[in-house]
Design an enzyme around this catalytic site. Structure first.
Site, PDB file in Angstrom:
ATOM      1  N   THR A 108      38.190 -14.338  35.805  1.00  0.00           N
ATOM      2  CA  THR A 108      38.766 -15.300  34.860  1.00  0.00           C
ATOM      3  C   THR A 108      39.886 -16.104  35.514  1.00  0.00           C
ATOM      4  N   GLY A 147      43.373  -7.020  35.875  1.00  0.00           N
ATOM      5  CA  GLY A 147      44.182  -5.829  35.630  1.00  0.00           C
ATOM      6  C   GLY A 147      44.688  -5.241  36.933  1.00  0.00           C
ATOM      7  N   GLU A 390      35.798  -8.859  28.823  1.00  0.00           N
ATOM      8  CA  GLU A 390      34.411  -8.557  29.202  1.00  0.00           C
ATOM      9  C   GLU A 390      33.430  -9.402  28.423  1.00  0.00           C
TER      10      GLU A 390
HETATM   11  C1  LIG Z   1      34.270   3.657  34.675  1.00  0.00           C
HETATM   12  C2  LIG Z   1      35.316   4.251  33.797  1.00  0.00           C
HETATM   13  C3  LIG Z   1      35.228   3.704  32.341  1.00  0.00           C
HETATM   14  C4  LIG Z   1      36.404   4.079  31.551  1.00  0.00           C
HETATM   15  C5  LIG Z   1      36.414   3.415  30.156  1.00  0.00           C
HETATM   16  C6  LIG Z   1      37.057   2.084  30.217  1.00  0.00           C
HETATM   17  C7  LIG Z   1      36.648   1.192  29.077  1.00  0.00           C
HETATM   18  C8  LIG Z   1      36.489  -0.227  29.420  1.00  0.00           C
HETATM   19  C9  LIG Z   1      37.777  -0.970  29.668  1.00  0.00           C
HETATM   20  C10 LIG Z   1      37.415  -2.392  30.059  1.00  0.00           C
HETATM   21  C11 LIG Z   1      38.507  -3.176  30.732  1.00  0.00           C
HETATM   22  C12 LIG Z   1      37.933  -4.538  31.079  1.00  0.00           C
HETATM   23  C13 LIG Z   1      38.959  -5.476  31.598  1.00  0.00           C
HETATM   24  C14 LIG Z   1      38.368  -6.874  31.473  1.00  0.00           C
HETATM   25  C15 LIG Z   1      37.641  -7.425  32.462  1.00  0.00           C
HETATM   26  C16 LIG Z   1      37.082  -8.760  32.257  1.00  0.00           C
HETATM   27  O1  LIG Z   1      37.224  -9.367  31.221  1.00  0.00           O
HETATM   28  S1  LIG Z   1      36.179  -9.337  33.584  1.00  0.00           S
HETATM   29  C17 LIG Z   1      35.673 -10.946  33.076  1.00  0.00           C
HETATM   30  C18 LIG Z   1      34.632 -10.886  31.966  1.00  0.00           C
HETATM   31  N1  LIG Z   1      34.137 -12.203  31.724  1.00  0.00           N
HETATM   32  C19 LIG Z   1      33.005 -12.435  31.046  1.00  0.00           C
HETATM   33  O2  LIG Z   1      32.362 -11.553  30.516  1.00  0.00           O
HETATM   34  C20 LIG Z   1      32.550 -13.870  31.023  1.00  0.00           C
HETATM   35  C21 LIG Z   1      31.611 -14.134  29.866  1.00  0.00           C
HETATM   36  N2  LIG Z   1      30.687 -15.204  30.210  1.00  0.00           N
HETATM   37  C22 LIG Z   1      29.437 -14.917  30.733  1.00  0.00           C
HETATM   38  O3  LIG Z   1      29.029 -13.783  30.923  1.00  0.00           O
HETATM   39  C23 LIG Z   1      28.546 -16.105  31.045  1.00  0.00           C
HETATM   40  O4  LIG Z   1      29.313 -17.266  31.162  1.00  0.00           O
HETATM   41  C24 LIG Z   1      27.496 -16.326  29.912  1.00  0.00           C
HETATM   42  C25 LIG Z   1      28.176 -16.515  28.567  1.00  0.00           C
HETATM   43  C26 LIG Z   1      26.555 -15.169  29.876  1.00  0.00           C
HETATM   44  C27 LIG Z   1      26.732 -17.592  30.235  1.00  0.00           C
HETATM   45  O5  LIG Z   1      26.344 -17.497  31.580  1.00  0.00           O
HETATM   46  P1  LIG Z   1      25.617 -18.760  32.259  1.00  0.00           P
HETATM   47  O6  LIG Z   1      25.430 -18.495  33.699  1.00  0.00           O
HETATM   48  O7  LIG Z   1      26.313 -20.009  31.858  1.00  0.00           O
HETATM   49  O8  LIG Z   1      24.185 -18.633  31.603  1.00  0.00           O
HETATM   50  P2  LIG Z   1      23.489 -19.622  30.567  1.00  0.00           P
HETATM   51  O9  LIG Z   1      23.400 -20.981  31.130  1.00  0.00           O
HETATM   52  O10 LIG Z   1      24.096 -19.440  29.202  1.00  0.00           O
HETATM   53  O11 LIG Z   1      21.997 -18.998  30.594  1.00  0.00           O
HETATM   54  C28 LIG Z   1      21.893 -17.776  30.019  1.00  0.00           C
HETATM   55  C29 LIG Z   1      20.664 -17.198  30.720  1.00  0.00           C
HETATM   56  O12 LIG Z   1      21.186 -16.309  31.704  1.00  0.00           O
HETATM   57  C30 LIG Z   1      20.904 -14.995  31.301  1.00  0.00           C
HETATM   58  N3  LIG Z   1      22.075 -14.172  31.557  1.00  0.00           N
HETATM   59  C31 LIG Z   1      23.371 -14.504  31.323  1.00  0.00           C
HETATM   60  N4  LIG Z   1      24.162 -13.481  31.681  1.00  0.00           N
HETATM   61  C32 LIG Z   1      23.357 -12.492  32.152  1.00  0.00           C
HETATM   62  C33 LIG Z   1      23.596 -11.187  32.662  1.00  0.00           C
HETATM   63  N5  LIG Z   1      24.814 -10.663  32.719  1.00  0.00           N
HETATM   64  N6  LIG Z   1      22.503 -10.467  33.054  1.00  0.00           N
HETATM   65  C34 LIG Z   1      21.262 -10.989  32.960  1.00  0.00           C
HETATM   66  N7  LIG Z   1      20.948 -12.216  32.468  1.00  0.00           N
HETATM   67  C35 LIG Z   1      22.011 -12.950  32.078  1.00  0.00           C
HETATM   68  C36 LIG Z   1      20.597 -15.076  29.828  1.00  0.00           C
HETATM   69  O13 LIG Z   1      19.770 -13.995  29.411  1.00  0.00           O
HETATM   70  C37 LIG Z   1      19.878 -16.394  29.728  1.00  0.00           C
HETATM   71  O14 LIG Z   1      18.562 -16.255  30.177  1.00  0.00           O
HETATM   72  P3  LIG Z   1      17.442 -17.336  29.663  1.00  0.00           P
HETATM   73  O15 LIG Z   1      17.597 -17.441  28.179  1.00  0.00           O
HETATM   74  O16 LIG Z   1      16.156 -16.691  30.088  1.00  0.00           O
HETATM   75  O17 LIG Z   1      17.759 -18.619  30.366  1.00  0.00           O
HETATM   76  C1  LIG Z   2      43.444  -7.459  27.776  1.00  0.00           C
HETATM   77  C2  LIG Z   2      42.609  -8.350  28.649  1.00  0.00           C
HETATM   78  C3  LIG Z   2      42.259  -7.917  29.931  1.00  0.00           C
HETATM   79  C4  LIG Z   2      41.485  -8.743  30.761  1.00  0.00           C
HETATM   80  N1  LIG Z   2      41.187  -8.311  32.048  1.00  0.00           N
HETATM   81  C5  LIG Z   2      40.484  -9.140  32.860  1.00  0.00           C
HETATM   82  C6  LIG Z   2      40.219  -8.744  34.216  1.00  0.00           C
HETATM   83  O1  LIG Z   2      40.612  -7.666  34.645  1.00  0.00           O
HETATM   84  N2  LIG Z   2      39.531  -9.598  35.026  1.00  0.00           N
HETATM   85  C7  LIG Z   2      39.081 -10.819  34.565  1.00  0.00           C
HETATM   86  O2  LIG Z   2      38.455 -11.545  35.335  1.00  0.00           O
HETATM   87  N3  LIG Z   2      39.313 -11.224  33.270  1.00  0.00           N
HETATM   88  C8  LIG Z   2      40.009 -10.414  32.429  1.00  0.00           C
HETATM   89  N4  LIG Z   2      40.262 -10.806  31.133  1.00  0.00           N
HETATM   90  C9  LIG Z   2      39.880 -12.159  30.710  1.00  0.00           C
HETATM   91  C10 LIG Z   2      38.703 -12.139  29.754  1.00  0.00           C
HETATM   92  O3  LIG Z   2      37.520 -11.858  30.435  1.00  0.00           O
HETATM   93  C11 LIG Z   2      38.633 -13.524  29.069  1.00  0.00           C
HETATM   94  O4  LIG Z   2      39.787 -13.656  28.263  1.00  0.00           O
HETATM   95  C12 LIG Z   2      37.370 -13.634  28.223  1.00  0.00           C
HETATM   96  O5  LIG Z   2      36.235 -13.741  29.069  1.00  0.00           O
HETATM   97  C13 LIG Z   2      37.418 -14.837  27.272  1.00  0.00           C
HETATM   98  O6  LIG Z   2      37.605 -16.040  27.998  1.00  0.00           O
HETATM   99  P1  LIG Z   2      38.871 -17.010  27.631  1.00  0.00           P
HETATM  100  O7  LIG Z   2      40.079 -16.192  27.534  1.00  0.00           O
HETATM  101  O8  LIG Z   2      38.829 -18.147  28.584  1.00  0.00           O
HETATM  102  O9  LIG Z   2      38.534 -17.520  26.156  1.00  0.00           O
HETATM  103  P2  LIG Z   2      37.624 -18.810  25.801  1.00  0.00           P
HETATM  104  O10 LIG Z   2      36.268 -18.669  26.382  1.00  0.00           O
HETATM  105  O11 LIG Z   2      38.396 -20.041  26.085  1.00  0.00           O
HETATM  106  O12 LIG Z   2      37.485 -18.565  24.214  1.00  0.00           O
HETATM  107  C14 LIG Z   2      38.344 -19.223  23.293  1.00  0.00           C
HETATM  108  C15 LIG Z   2      37.520 -19.553  22.050  1.00  0.00           C
HETATM  109  O13 LIG Z   2      36.487 -20.465  22.439  1.00  0.00           O
HETATM  110  C16 LIG Z   2      35.230 -20.016  21.942  1.00  0.00           C
HETATM  111  N5  LIG Z   2      34.135 -20.397  22.849  1.00  0.00           N
HETATM  112  C17 LIG Z   2      34.176 -20.444  24.214  1.00  0.00           C
HETATM  113  N6  LIG Z   2      32.968 -20.802  24.707  1.00  0.00           N
HETATM  114  C18 LIG Z   2      32.142 -20.998  23.629  1.00  0.00           C
HETATM  115  C19 LIG Z   2      30.766 -21.359  23.469  1.00  0.00           C
HETATM  116  N7  LIG Z   2      29.970 -21.618  24.533  1.00  0.00           N
HETATM  117  N8  LIG Z   2      30.257 -21.423  22.218  1.00  0.00           N
HETATM  118  C20 LIG Z   2      31.040 -21.133  21.138  1.00  0.00           C
HETATM  119  N9  LIG Z   2      32.357 -20.795  21.209  1.00  0.00           N
HETATM  120  C21 LIG Z   2      32.889 -20.722  22.445  1.00  0.00           C
HETATM  121  C22 LIG Z   2      35.364 -18.498  21.904  1.00  0.00           C
HETATM  122  O14 LIG Z   2      34.445 -17.928  20.965  1.00  0.00           O
HETATM  123  C23 LIG Z   2      36.822 -18.321  21.442  1.00  0.00           C
HETATM  124  O15 LIG Z   2      36.865 -18.404  20.031  1.00  0.00           O
HETATM  125  C24 LIG Z   2      41.044 -10.009  30.276  1.00  0.00           C
HETATM  126  C25 LIG Z   2      41.387 -10.440  28.995  1.00  0.00           C
HETATM  127  C26 LIG Z   2      42.156  -9.612  28.170  1.00  0.00           C
HETATM  128  C27 LIG Z   2      42.505 -10.082  26.791  1.00  0.00           C
END
Ligand SMILES: CCCCCCCCCCCCC/C=C/C(=O)SCCNC(=O)CCNC(=O)[C@H](O)C(C)(C)COP(=O)(O)OP(=O)(O)OC[C@H]1O[C@@H](n2cnc3c(N)ncnc32)[C@H](O)[C@@H]1OP(=O)(O)O
Ligand SMILES: Cc1cc2nc3c(=O)[nH]c(=O)nc-3n(C[C@H](O)[C@H](O)[C@H](O)COP(=O)(O)OP(=O)(O)OC[C@H]3O[C@@H](n4cnc5c(N)ncnc54)[C@H](O)[C@@H]3O)c2cc1C
Length: 615
Positions: A108, A147, A390
């Site tokens: 991110t 993180g 996530e």
């Molecule tokens: C091990 C110990 C465990 C202990 C317990 C702990 C508990 C857990 C604590 C967790 C702490 C976490 C801390 C946080 C970390 C983070 O936040 S890391 C960052 C996370 N960020 C995201 O998740 C970003 C979200 N966005 C996306 O995933 C993608 O942008 C999207 C929304 C999926 C869109 O992707 P894009 O490339 O733009 O694809 P599209 O153009 O929309 O097409 C979608 C097609 O692609 C397929 N697809 C998309 N993603 C996947 C995937 N992951 N795998 C497989 N396929 C995927 C999708 O099915 C579509 O396919 P078609 O319809 O056939 O085209």
């Molecule tokens: C506690 C915490 C820990 C985190 N840890 C990590 C980490 O370790 N590593 C890391 O890489 N990231 C981490 N993140 C970031 C996290 O993955 C992002 O915050 C998350 O993916 C959401 O993206 P954003 O914050 O840009 O929100 P945005 O995507 O900007 O979302 C804002 C609003 O826009 C809307 N929106 C966005 N796109 C669309 C769409 N296509 N259609 C409809 N609505 C849409 C959403 O629904 C939401 O209401 C963490 C976040 C938090 C809160």
């Protein structure tokens, strides 16, 4: 051994300063994860089954508000397992597994979280030196959130746009050292610090990271799926989304996490409800346990059922995850879309439901639920974060919807995967004739609902293409607001309308369409409508909601106010608005009680002994 609620010189955690909380988190974490290392040495846990051990620790009272080492296990190591080739795993996994390096996961950015194909950090291959040059071209390209990155990790997985031979090949993952292993100082070309206080998880030490033409060896690109050869030739992956694998793993793990938190919250609230006596059922009687009130049972019992339902679901999802990953190893990608859709859906549903249930548990405890000592506010802060990280829940549910609509459109041409096989039968008119008040009857009812909603969504997609007209006169806008408010609540309270009014299915369907049209009609005036509240920035006090829209600059300015960022000094401007970056950084640094130390003292006191296995 650490006590249940770790104290810092006799002061409970809630009363510690920001820096003391960080030291407390580091100390608790290195002691807790030394136990994991001991279990490794005794062969009681391995790199393939550490989830339960680490999950138990991360959800425990010892690391009650998260851990600066959490991402190391949750994403840094799984990313290496999922995306590094064998040679790279041999090099990095042993060091990560025994914690002689501490990693994070930096995907991110300030400007992008959901739309990862829009990430701005670049990794440009230089064939002359066989290196990648990492660069953050803008402030919005700064990694923001990883993180443990603030003051703790010395390595991280960085997701960046890969350029070679002048062409962009999209986002790929790289393993990058960000701090010196001996001194813990940020390496030249690295700008790094913590992002500041949050609603919860304040022990996680989330950080920011900027690159200034920072060079890494070619072999630091994780090359299990795609590769860049020495001459710069790009070899693409079998499936463009295999790079997204670490996110799928964490979404699956989050479902287990929700089971832990929901079980805790409903245990607290139910036990309290058995102890708490309030009011009399009949005059003159002793006050009764609040657990005897049906309204209290309505608030709590569904959470008990949900905790069990989520546990069963999590185990089933874990089996599916392992099945599909075994098929991926054999080159069979057939069920990858289904696993993605399933992980998206269950992560979104379980986190949203758990957040709602935990809040309901807090409310069920009256004023005492509002006390930090109840642990319910802290638990709410933890679970509500999971609705965002996530993958933000709305966005993930849209991914599931996309998969379901696609499945429906191929209903007659493609074999259905196990989790959606019911759509075949639910489509048949004969599937749900009449209603039976049994578990099976309710499940069949929801299968029909799912089927009909998918059909509606497919139909809406076509309808939405036909008409979008807006004429924003104030009178008309206010009418639209009234219309929106009425249709929103009509749809929210549909079960009552269906029960007590002659509303027909057709009218409900057109109500839904009208609601979406009203949303569309209001969209152009949305910002104007909130400006009309005339709330000055001083009253809002929000980096996100200020009138001038300078969100990212304000987020960074606020981050720089954190006392943890005073060490070490940042080497380069962070793009502050007025350009007085160095004067301001010096002013802030002089406020820090520890600004004499170039590295946070906890490194030498706890981290370094831990990483060298001396703790
Ligand atoms: C091990 C110990 C465990 C202990 C317990 C702990 C508990 C857990 C604590 C967790 C702490 C976490 C801390 C946080 C970390 C983070 O936040 S890391 C960052 C996370 N960020 C995201 O998740 C970003 C979200 N966005 C996306 O995933 C993608 O942008 C999207 C929304 C999926 C869109 O992707 P894009 O490339 O733009 O694809 P599209 O153009 O929309 O097409 C979608 C097609 O692609 C397929 N697809 C998309 N993603 C996947 C995937 N992951 N795998 C497989 N396929 C995927 C999708 O099915 C579509 O396919 P078609 O319809 O056939 O085209
Ligand atoms: C506690 C915490 C820990 C985190 N840890 C990590 C980490 O370790 N590593 C890391 O890489 N990231 C981490 N993140 C970031 C996290 O993955 C992002 O915050 C998350 O993916 C959401 O993206 P954003 O914050 O840009 O929100 P945005 O995507 O900007 O979302 C804002 C609003 O826009 C809307 N929106 C966005 N796109 C669309 C769409 N296509 N259609 C409809 N609505 C849409 C959403 O629904 C939401 O209401 C963490 C976040 C938090 C809160």
């Amino acid at each position: 051994m650490l006590s249940k609620r770790e104290v810092f010189d006799g002061v409970p955690e809630e009363y510690l300063s920001h820096k003391e909380r960080y030291e407390n988190a580091i100390r608790n974490s290195v002691v807790a994860f030394s136990l994991v290392r001991k279990m490794q040495e005794e062969g009681k846990t391995s790199i393939n089954n550490y989830r339960d051990v680490v999950g138990g620790l991360l959800g425990s009272s010892v690391l009650r508000d998260g851990s600066p080492l959490g991402l190391h296990y949750i994403m840094f190591m799984p990313a290496i397992l999922n995306q590094a080739n064998e040679e790279q795993q041999e090099k990095w996994l042993p060091r990560a597994w025994n914690c002689s390096i501490i990693g994070s996961y930096a995907q991110t950015e300030l400007g992008h979280g959901t739309f990862i194909r829009g990430l701005e950090t670049t990794a440009t291959y230089d064939a002359a030196t066989k290196q990648f040059v990492l660069h953050s071209p803008t402030l919005t390209a700064y990694k923001w959130w990883p993180g443990g990155l603030g003051q703790t990790a010395n390595y991280c997985i960085v997701v960046a746009q890969l350029y070679t031979k002048g062409q962009c090949h999209g986002i790929h993952s790289f393993i990058i050292q960000v701090r010196d292993e001996e001194t813990h100082m940020p390496l030249p070309g690295i700008k790094i610090g913590e992002i500041g206080a949050k609603l919860g998880l304040n022990a996680v030490n989330n950080g920011f990271l900027g690159f200034d033409n920072y060079r890494i060896p070619r072999t630091n690109m994780l090359m299990k799926h795609a590769q860049v050869l020495e001459d710069g030739t790009y070899v693409k992956s079998r499936h463009s989304k295999l790079n997204y694998g670490a996110m799928v793993f964490v979404r699956v793990v989050i479902v287990f996490d929700m089971v832990n938190y929901l079980s805790k919250a409903v245990t607290i609230a139910t036990r309290f409800s058995a102890v708490r006596r309030q009011c009399q059922l009949k005059a003159g009687e002793t006050e009764c346990q609040i657990l005897d009130y049906v309204t209290q049972q309505h608030k709590l019992f569904v959470s008990i059922a949900a905790a069990h339902a989520f546990r069963i679901t999590a185990n089933k999802l874990w089996l599916t995850f392992n099945e599909v990953n075994e098929q991926l190893v054999e080159g069979n990608l057939q069920r990858l879309p289904e696993l993605h859709a399933l992980a998206c859906c269950l992560k979104a549903v379980t986190t949203a439901d758990t957040a709602a249930c935990v809040e309901r548990c807090r409310l069920a405890c009256g004023g005492h639920g509002y006390m930090m000592s109840s642990s319910l506010p802290l638990t709410y802060g933890l679970v509500t974060a999971a609705c965002t990280y996530e993958g933000e829940n709305t966005v993930l549910l849209l991914q599931t919807a996309r998969f379901l609509v696609k499945t429906y459109q191929q209903l007659d041409s493609k074999a259905l995967t196990p989790t959606v096989a019911y759509l075949k039968t639910a489509a048949a008119e004969r599937f749900c004739v009449g209603w039976s008040n049994t578990t099976e009857g309710i499940i069949r009812g929801f299968q029909v609902v799912a089927m009909r909603v998918i059909i509606m969504s497919t139909f809406n997609e076509e309808v939405q293409e036909m008409s979008r007209t807006v004429s924003p006169q104030l009178k008309e806008v206010l009418h639209q607001l009234v219309d929106l408010y009425c249709t929103y609540w009509a749809l929210e309270k549909l079960s009552d309308l269906l029960l007590y009014t002659p509303i027909s299915q057709k009218e409900v369907e057109s109500l839904r369409l009208r609601y979406e049209e009203t949303l569309t009609n209001l969209r152009p005036n949305a910002v104007g409508l909130v400006d009309a509240f005339d709330l000055r920035d001083e009253m809002l006090q929000s980096t996100l909601g200020s009138y001038d829209g300078r969100v990212y600059e304000r987020l960074m300015e606020e981050a720089m106010k954190s006392p943890l960022n005073a060490e070490p000094m940042l080497q380069s401007t962070l793009g502050s608005y007025d350009g007085r970056v160095y004067e301001r950084l010096m002013e802030e640094a002089m406020k820090s009680p520890l600004n004499a130390e170039p590295v946070n003292y906890t490194f030498h006191k706890y981290l370094k002994p831990f990483m060298q296995g001396k703790l």
